[in-house]
Design an enzyme around this catalytic site. Structure first.
Site, mmCIF file in Angstrom:
data_model
loop_
_atom_site.group_PDB
_atom_site.id
_atom_site.type_symbol
_atom_site.label_atom_id
_atom_site.label_comp_id
_atom_site.label_asym_id
_atom_site.label_seq_id
_atom_site.Cartn_x
_atom_site.Cartn_y
_atom_site.Cartn_z
ATOM 1 C CE LYS A 1 -4.245 -1.470 1.788
ATOM 2 N NZ LYS A 1 -5.485 -1.320 2.848
ATOM 3 C CE LYS B 1 -13.212 -3.978 1.443
ATOM 4 N NZ LYS B 1 -12.134 -3.646 2.166
ATOM 5 C CE LYS C 1 -6.771 -8.866 -1.782
ATOM 6 N NZ LYS C 1 -6.514 -8.400 -0.427
HETATM 7 P P1 TYM Z 1 -10.496 -6.286 4.141
HETATM 8 O O1 TYM Z 1 -11.621 -5.275 4.635
HETATM 9 O O2 TYM Z 1 -9.453 -5.930 3.125
HETATM 10 O O3 TYM Z 1 -10.996 -7.663 3.788
HETATM 11 C C1 TYM Z 1 -12.053 -8.206 4.559
HETATM 12 C C2 TYM Z 1 -12.256 -9.690 4.593
HETATM 13 O O4 TYM Z 1 -12.106 -10.206 3.331
HETATM 14 C C3 TYM Z 1 -11.004 -10.958 2.991
HETATM 15 N N1 TYM Z 1 -10.739 -10.843 1.708
HETATM 16 C C4 TYM Z 1 -10.627 -11.974 0.765
HETATM 17 N N2 TYM Z 1 -10.965 -13.074 0.956
HETATM 18 C C5 TYM Z 1 -10.818 -14.244 -0.037
HETATM 19 N N3 TYM Z 1 -10.567 -13.713 -1.474
HETATM 20 C C6 TYM Z 1 -10.393 -12.309 -1.393
HETATM 21 N N4 TYM Z 1 -9.894 -11.764 -2.948
HETATM 22 C C7 TYM Z 1 -10.318 -11.405 -0.526
HETATM 23 N N5 TYM Z 1 -10.441 -10.012 -0.443
HETATM 24 C C8 TYM Z 1 -10.419 -9.813 1.079
HETATM 25 C C9 TYM Z 1 -10.072 -10.591 3.851
HETATM 26 O O5 TYM Z 1 -8.899 -11.509 4.054
HETATM 27 C C10 TYM Z 1 -10.655 -10.152 5.327
HETATM 28 O O6 TYM Z 1 -10.862 -11.387 5.962
HETATM 29 N N6 TYM Z 1 -7.011 -5.782 7.811
HETATM 30 C C11 TYM Z 1 -8.625 -6.434 7.549
HETATM 31 C C12 TYM Z 1 -9.558 -5.678 8.393
HETATM 32 C C13 TYM Z 1 -9.389 -6.031 10.181
HETATM 33 C C14 TYM Z 1 -9.440 -7.199 10.514
HETATM 34 C C15 TYM Z 1 -9.226 -6.972 12.072
HETATM 35 C C16 TYM Z 1 -9.624 -8.431 10.177
HETATM 36 C C17 TYM Z 1 -9.029 -4.932 10.912
HETATM 37 N N7 TYM Z 1 -9.245 -5.661 12.077
HETATM 38 C C18 TYM Z 1 -9.200 -7.718 12.811
HETATM 39 C C19 TYM Z 1 -9.779 -9.619 11.290
HETATM 40 C C20 TYM Z 1 -9.654 -9.174 12.538
HETATM 41 C C21 TYM Z 1 -8.536 -6.049 6.273
HETATM 42 O O7 TYM Z 1 -8.096 -5.261 5.702
HETATM 43 O O8 TYM Z 1 -9.694 -6.787 5.724
#
Ligand code: TYM
Length: 327
Positions: A111, A195, A192
């Site tokens: 990022k 969004k 991957k």
């Molecule tokens: P974020 O918002 O990017 O994504 C949310 C969840 O979706 C999963 N994900 C995917 N899984 C499979 N294939 C994909 N292409 C894909 N894109 C996204 C992510 O792995 C995630 O589980 N840092 C985290 C948010 C967070 C969090 C936490 C998660 C903050 N605190 C505590 C768990 C526990 C994030 O940016 O997710």
């Protein structure tokens, strides 16, 4: 009892990657554990956000959790900034974390790459994530594959803290599915699905119109072999479509491969669109039925209250351990 915590950033329209990799697991796990699902708005502001848009999106993600089947009577659904202990424990843990370990985080590297100025919060992001998880004595964290490194860091921070200050934190385990941990981009299946990717054609939003996602699926990159086989290394596009199909339909990949033997990619894609139209249609219908903002706010407020009760106790424990005065 198992304690489950996970979060999603309100930083874009949620994709079927978010759904299949994370939210679908949230729904399954709420029945077997004490679960908390958070909209992590404090994480979203580590990169520039439009304030009005962020406010709108945060509510939308909570609404989407519910539309996907998260039940507020079973799970605690709340917005991160409503429980101030996240920021508080985040700071306390920053004082127990090292730059060396943050420098190794691949998400930060990706990022920040090529940017002239990077917010400090983007760098300390994983420590706030560790705080999210550790606040609730979490045992299991359902996530996609891309979050694995952050959970390993969380475990490292917790282990070190416990060693230095005495038993304070429960060590969490990542809960990552074998299939669907990494849904790939439709236009470039070695990357991957994200969004925030530039090309709209690379992803499908959970709330997308069937006519729009039909075009994206039909255009999804495959290969010239025209043989339906699961082989992520040599056939990433077809393997990705099989994975998506399998998860939406609840049918094993092997069974799908057998079912489509001798058929072209066109049939597979057409049937996948049908399954997705059905599944996403149900979510979209529920989403529109849940559009009363007062009702949603009531759920969010009650949930934040529940989360706060647990979070306060953890922060007090941490403060005592670190030697901060409590009155
Ligand atoms: P974020 O918002 O990017 O994504 C949310 C969840 O979706 C999963 N994900 C995917 N899984 C499979 N294939 C994909 N292409 C894909 N894109 C996204 C992510 O792995 C995630 O589980 N840092 C985290 C948010 C967070 C969090 C936490 C998660 C903050 N605190 C505590 C768990 C526990 C994030 O940016 O997710």
């Amino acid at each position: 009892m198992k304690r489950v915590f996970s979060g999603v950033q309100p930083s874009g329209n949620l994709t079927i990657g978010n759904y299949l990799g994370a939210i679908k697991q949230f729904v399954e796990m709420q029945n077997e554990a004490n679960a908390l699902y958070c909209v992590v708005d404090l994480h979203a502001i580590t990169v520039p956000q439009d304030p009005a848009e962020l406010r709108k999106r945060s509510r939308e993600i909570a609404q989407l959790y519910l539309a996907c089947g998260v039940d507020p009577d079973k799970a605690t659904v709340f917005i991160q900034s409503h429980v101030k202990e996240h920021a508080e424990l985040g700071w306390l843990l920053q004082c127990a974390s090292y730059m060396g370990e943050l420098n190794r985080m691949t998400q930060y590297k990706d990022k920040s790459e090529g940017k002239q100025s990077v917010q400090v919060g983007l760098y300390t992001y994983p420590v706030l994530m560790a705080a999210d998880i550790l606040l609730y004595d979490t045992t299991h964290v359902p996530v996609g594959d891309d979050q694995k490194q952050h959970i390993e860091l969380t475990r490292d921070i917790a282990t070190r803290f416990n060693g230095r200050f005495g038993d304070t934190f429960v060590l969490p385990e990542p809960h990552i599915q074998e299939f669907g941990a990494r849904i790939m981009a439709l236009d470039e299946p070695t990357k991957k699905m994200s969004k925030s990717a530039e090309n709209e054609g690379s992803r499908i939003a959970i709330l997308e119109d069937p006519a729009v996602f039909k075009k994206k699926i039909m255009r999804a990159v495959t290969d010239t072999e025209n043989e339906i086989r699961f082989d992520e290394d040599n056939k990433p596009g077809v393997s990705n479509l099989l994975t998506i199909y399998s998860l939406f339909a609840g049918v094993g990949v092997d069974e799908l491969v057998a079912r489509y033997q001798g058929q072209g990619y066109g049939n597979l894609k057409k049937d996948l669109v049908e399954v997705m139209t059905d599944q996403l249609g149900t979510i979209q219908k529920r989403y529109s039925e849940l559009s009363d903002p007062a009702e949603l706010d009531k759920i969010l407020a009650a949930s934040a209250e529940r989360a706060r009760t647990i979070a306060e106790q953890t922060v007090n424990r941490v403060k005592d351990a670190m030697g901060l005065v409590r009155l």
